[in-house]
Design an enzyme around this catalytic site. Sequence first.
Site, short mmCIF file in Angstrom:
data_model
loop_
_atom_site.label_atom_id
_atom_site.label_comp_id
_atom_site.label_asym_id
_atom_site.label_seq_id
_atom_site.Cartn_x
_atom_site.Cartn_y
_atom_site.Cartn_z
N LYS A 48 61.49 8.37 17.51
CA LYS A 48 62.37 7.50 16.70
C LYS A 48 62.81 7.44 15.07
O LYS A 48 63.05 8.38 14.48
CB LYS A 48 61.59 6.26 16.35
CG LYS A 48 62.70 4.49 16.39
CD LYS A 48 61.35 3.45 15.86
CE LYS A 48 62.14 2.42 15.55
NZ LYS A 48 60.87 1.65 15.12
C1 E4P Z 1 61.64 -2.45 15.92
O1 E4P Z 1 62.16 -0.71 16.49
C2 E4P Z 1 62.09 -2.07 14.80
O2 E4P Z 1 60.77 -2.45 14.30
C3 E4P Z 1 61.33 -3.62 14.52
O3 E4P Z 1 62.02 -4.86 15.57
C4 E4P Z 1 62.16 -4.58 13.41
O4 E4P Z 1 61.95 -5.92 13.11
P1 E4P Z 1 62.11 -6.48 11.63
O5 E4P Z 1 63.49 -6.86 11.12
O6 E4P Z 1 61.26 -8.12 11.76
O7 E4P Z 1 61.77 -5.47 10.95
#
Ligand code: E4P
Length: 217
Positions: free
Chosen positions: A83
Amino acid sequence: MQFFIDSADVDLIAELAETGLVDGVTTNPTLIAKQGRPFLEAIAAICALVEGPVSAEVAATEAAQMLAEGARLAQIAPNVVVKLPLTFEGLKATRAFAEQGIMTNVTLCFSATQALLAAKAGATFVSPFVGRLDDHGAEGTELLSDIRTIFDQYEFDTEILAASLRHPAHVKAAALAGADAATLPPPVFRDLVKHPLTDRGLDQFLSDWAKSGQTIL
Ligand code: E4P
Protein backbone atom coordinates in the site's frame (compact mmCIF):
# COMPACT_ATOMS: atom_id res chain seq x y z
CA MET A 1 -18.06 -7.27 -5.43
CA GLN A 2 -15.19 -8.22 -3.17
CA PHE A 3 -15.45 -7.51 0.57
CA PHE A 4 -12.28 -6.74 2.46
CA ILE A 5 -12.04 -6.18 6.22
CA ASP A 6 -10.41 -2.88 7.21
CA SER A 7 -8.68 -3.96 10.40
CA ALA A 8 -5.42 -5.29 11.84
CA ASP A 9 -7.18 -7.20 14.63
CA VAL A 10 -6.20 -10.79 13.84
CA ASP A 11 -8.81 -12.41 16.12
CA LEU A 12 -11.59 -10.30 14.69
CA ILE A 13 -10.48 -11.03 11.12
CA ALA A 14 -10.42 -14.77 11.93
CA GLU A 15 -13.95 -14.55 13.32
CA LEU A 16 -15.32 -12.67 10.31
CA ALA A 17 -13.46 -14.88 7.82
CA GLU A 18 -15.54 -17.81 9.14
CA THR A 19 -18.56 -16.33 7.32
CA GLY A 20 -16.85 -17.28 4.05
CA LEU A 21 -17.61 -13.77 2.79
CA VAL A 22 -14.24 -12.11 3.39
CA ASP A 23 -12.14 -11.75 0.24
CA GLY A 24 -9.22 -9.80 1.68
CA VAL A 25 -7.98 -7.35 4.32
CA THR A 26 -6.70 -3.80 4.34
CA THR A 27 -4.56 -2.33 7.09
CA ASN A 28 -3.02 1.08 7.60
CA PRO A 29 -0.48 2.48 10.07
CA THR A 30 -3.25 3.71 12.39
CA LEU A 31 -4.90 0.29 12.53
CA ILE A 32 -1.53 -1.41 13.09
CA ALA A 33 -0.59 1.01 15.88
CA LYS A 34 -3.93 0.37 17.59
CA GLN A 35 -3.14 -3.36 17.90
CA GLY A 36 0.33 -2.82 19.41
CA ARG A 37 1.64 -5.98 17.69
CA PRO A 38 4.81 -6.04 15.54
CA PHE A 39 3.79 -5.02 12.01
CA LEU A 40 5.40 -7.82 10.00
CA GLU A 41 4.15 -10.45 12.43
CA ALA A 42 0.59 -9.06 12.26
CA ILE A 43 0.61 -9.08 8.44
CA ALA A 44 1.95 -12.66 8.39
CA ALA A 45 -0.83 -13.76 10.77
CA ILE A 46 -3.50 -12.07 8.63
CA CYS A 47 -2.09 -13.59 5.43
CA ALA A 48 -2.30 -17.03 7.02
CA LEU A 49 -6.02 -16.48 7.67
CA VAL A 50 -7.13 -14.92 4.39
CA GLU A 51 -6.19 -16.18 0.94
CA GLY A 52 -7.08 -12.95 -0.88
CA PRO A 53 -5.23 -9.63 -1.02
CA VAL A 54 -3.88 -8.23 2.26
CA SER A 55 -2.76 -4.59 2.06
CA ALA A 56 0.27 -3.57 4.12
CA GLU A 57 1.31 0.07 3.97
CA VAL A 58 4.81 1.48 3.63
CA ALA A 59 5.92 4.19 6.06
CA ALA A 60 8.48 5.87 3.78
CA THR A 61 7.83 9.04 1.78
CA GLU A 62 10.61 8.66 -0.83
CA ALA A 63 10.22 6.18 -3.70
CA ALA A 64 13.55 4.41 -3.11
CA GLN A 65 12.74 3.71 0.52
CA MET A 66 9.15 2.76 -0.38
CA LEU A 67 10.59 0.20 -2.79
CA ALA A 68 12.82 -1.25 -0.07
CA GLU A 69 10.00 -1.41 2.49
CA GLY A 70 7.50 -2.75 -0.05
CA ALA A 71 9.92 -5.48 -1.15
CA ARG A 72 10.25 -6.57 2.48
CA LEU A 73 6.47 -6.59 2.94
CA ALA A 74 5.95 -8.54 -0.30
CA GLN A 75 8.29 -11.26 1.02
CA ILE A 76 5.87 -12.03 3.85
CA ALA A 77 3.36 -13.88 1.66
CA PRO A 78 2.25 -14.01 -1.98
CA ASN A 79 -1.05 -12.29 -1.17
CA VAL A 80 0.55 -9.15 0.29
CA VAL A 81 -0.44 -5.97 -1.53
CA VAL A 82 1.97 -3.08 -1.00
CA LYS A 83 0.00 0.00 0.00
CA LEU A 84 1.44 3.31 -1.15
CA PRO A 85 0.32 6.91 -0.71
CA LEU A 86 -1.05 8.93 -3.60
CA THR A 87 1.97 11.16 -4.09
CA PHE A 88 4.36 11.34 -7.04
CA GLU A 89 6.87 9.34 -4.95
CA GLY A 90 4.20 6.74 -4.25
CA LEU A 91 3.31 6.60 -7.94
CA LYS A 92 6.95 6.09 -8.93
CA ALA A 93 7.10 3.15 -6.56
CA THR A 94 3.75 1.88 -7.89
CA ARG A 95 5.13 1.85 -11.43
CA ALA A 96 8.26 -0.02 -10.32
CA PHE A 97 6.25 -2.62 -8.39
CA ALA A 98 3.94 -3.10 -11.39
CA GLU A 99 7.00 -3.88 -13.51
CA GLN A 100 8.10 -6.44 -10.90
CA GLY A 101 4.64 -8.05 -10.76
CA ILE A 102 4.07 -6.96 -7.15
CA MET A 103 0.49 -5.96 -6.30
CA THR A 104 -0.14 -2.42 -5.07
CA ASN A 105 -2.94 -0.45 -3.44
CA VAL A 106 -2.63 3.30 -3.95
CA THR A 107 -4.27 4.85 -0.92
CA LEU A 108 -5.54 8.25 0.25
CA CYS A 109 -7.31 8.94 -3.06
CA PHE A 110 -9.66 11.93 -2.87
CA SER A 111 -10.12 12.93 -6.53
CA ALA A 112 -10.78 11.37 -9.92
CA THR A 113 -7.56 12.79 -11.35
CA GLN A 114 -5.57 11.19 -8.53
CA ALA A 115 -7.23 7.86 -9.38
CA LEU A 116 -6.36 8.38 -13.04
CA LEU A 117 -2.69 8.83 -12.10
CA ALA A 118 -2.76 5.66 -9.98
CA ALA A 119 -4.21 3.69 -12.90
CA LYS A 120 -1.62 5.11 -15.31
CA ALA A 121 1.10 4.09 -12.87
CA GLY A 122 -0.20 0.51 -13.01
CA ALA A 123 -1.78 0.20 -9.57
CA THR A 124 -3.60 -3.05 -8.82
CA PHE A 125 -6.06 -1.19 -6.57
CA VAL A 126 -6.84 2.45 -5.90
CA SER A 127 -8.57 3.37 -2.64
CA PRO A 128 -10.94 6.35 -2.75
CA PHE A 129 -11.75 7.44 0.84
CA VAL A 130 -15.51 7.98 0.82
CA GLY A 131 -16.18 8.78 4.50
CA ARG A 132 -13.31 11.23 4.84
CA LEU A 133 -14.57 13.10 1.74
CA ASP A 134 -18.05 13.28 3.30
CA ASP A 135 -16.45 14.64 6.50
CA HIS A 136 -14.79 17.26 4.32
CA GLY A 137 -18.17 18.44 2.96
CA ALA A 138 -17.95 16.63 -0.40
CA GLU A 139 -20.07 13.78 -1.76
CA GLY A 140 -17.73 10.82 -1.31
CA THR A 141 -19.77 8.29 -3.25
CA GLU A 142 -19.86 10.50 -6.38
CA LEU A 143 -16.12 10.05 -6.62
CA LEU A 144 -16.61 6.29 -7.01
CA SER A 145 -18.93 6.75 -10.01
CA ASP A 146 -16.57 9.27 -11.60
CA ILE A 147 -13.63 6.89 -11.28
CA ARG A 148 -15.72 3.98 -12.64
CA THR A 149 -16.62 6.04 -15.73
CA ILE A 150 -13.03 7.08 -16.34
CA PHE A 151 -11.56 3.60 -15.83
CA ASP A 152 -14.16 2.04 -18.13
CA GLN A 153 -13.64 4.71 -20.77
CA TYR A 154 -9.91 4.03 -20.95
CA GLU A 155 -10.12 0.30 -20.11
CA PHE A 156 -7.84 0.56 -17.09
CA ASP A 157 -7.48 -2.71 -15.14
CA THR A 158 -6.91 -0.97 -11.81
CA GLU A 159 -9.61 -2.07 -9.36
CA ILE A 160 -11.62 0.48 -7.41
CA LEU A 161 -11.42 -0.36 -3.71
CA ALA A 162 -13.99 1.80 -1.92
CA ALA A 163 -12.47 2.75 1.45
CA SER A 164 -13.32 4.79 4.53
CA LEU A 165 -16.86 3.37 4.48
CA ARG A 166 -18.79 4.24 7.63
CA HIS A 167 -22.17 2.51 7.25
CA PRO A 168 -24.13 0.10 5.02
CA ALA A 169 -25.49 2.98 2.90
CA HIS A 170 -21.90 3.69 1.83
CA VAL A 171 -21.51 0.02 0.85
CA LYS A 172 -24.74 0.15 -1.18
CA ALA A 173 -23.57 3.31 -2.93
CA ALA A 174 -20.19 1.70 -3.66
CA ALA A 175 -21.93 -1.33 -5.18
CA LEU A 176 -24.24 0.87 -7.28
CA ALA A 177 -21.24 2.89 -8.48
CA GLY A 178 -19.58 -0.32 -9.65
CA ALA A 179 -16.67 -0.39 -7.19
CA ASP A 180 -14.76 -3.65 -7.60
CA ALA A 181 -14.21 -4.02 -3.86
CA ALA A 182 -15.17 -2.38 -0.60
CA THR A 183 -13.13 -2.45 2.58
CA LEU A 184 -15.29 -2.50 5.67
CA PRO A 185 -14.52 -1.86 9.33
CA PRO A 186 -15.79 -4.93 11.27
CA PRO A 187 -18.91 -3.17 12.67
CA VAL A 188 -19.97 -2.11 9.15
CA PHE A 189 -19.46 -5.68 7.87
CA ARG A 190 -21.66 -6.97 10.71
CA ASP A 191 -24.31 -4.30 10.09
CA LEU A 192 -24.72 -5.43 6.46
CA VAL A 193 -26.73 -8.48 7.52
CA LYS A 194 -28.99 -6.68 10.00
CA HIS A 195 -32.60 -5.70 9.41
CA PRO A 196 -35.26 -5.41 12.13
CA LEU A 197 -37.83 -7.11 9.91
CA THR A 198 -35.50 -10.09 9.51
CA ASP A 199 -35.22 -10.39 13.31
CA ARG A 200 -38.94 -9.94 13.83
CA GLY A 201 -39.84 -12.41 11.07
CA LEU A 202 -37.42 -15.02 12.36
CA ASP A 203 -38.74 -14.70 15.93
CA GLN A 204 -42.24 -15.28 14.65
CA PHE A 205 -41.31 -18.27 12.48
CA LEU A 206 -39.41 -19.89 15.35
CA SER A 207 -42.25 -19.36 17.78
CA ASP A 208 -44.86 -20.72 15.34
CA TRP A 209 -42.62 -23.69 14.56
CA ALA A 210 -42.27 -24.48 18.26
CA LYS A 211 -46.07 -24.40 18.60
CA SER A 212 -46.40 -26.91 15.73
CA GLY A 213 -44.55 -29.48 17.88
CA GLN A 214 -42.69 -30.78 14.78
CA THR A 215 -38.97 -31.48 14.19
CA ILE A 216 -37.04 -31.76 10.93
CA LEU A 217 -34.44 -34.28 12.09
C1 E4P B 1 -8.36 2.02 3.69
O1 E4P B 1 -7.51 1.31 3.19
C2 E4P B 1 -8.20 2.71 4.97
O2 E4P B 1 -7.52 1.85 5.85
C3 E4P B 1 -9.50 3.05 5.65
O3 E4P B 1 -10.63 2.66 4.88
C4 E4P B 1 -9.56 4.41 6.20
O4 E4P B 1 -10.80 4.59 6.83
P1 E4P B 1 -11.08 5.75 7.89
O5 E4P B 1 -11.33 7.02 7.15
O6 E4P B 1 -12.32 5.29 8.61
O7 E4P B 1 -9.88 5.82 8.78
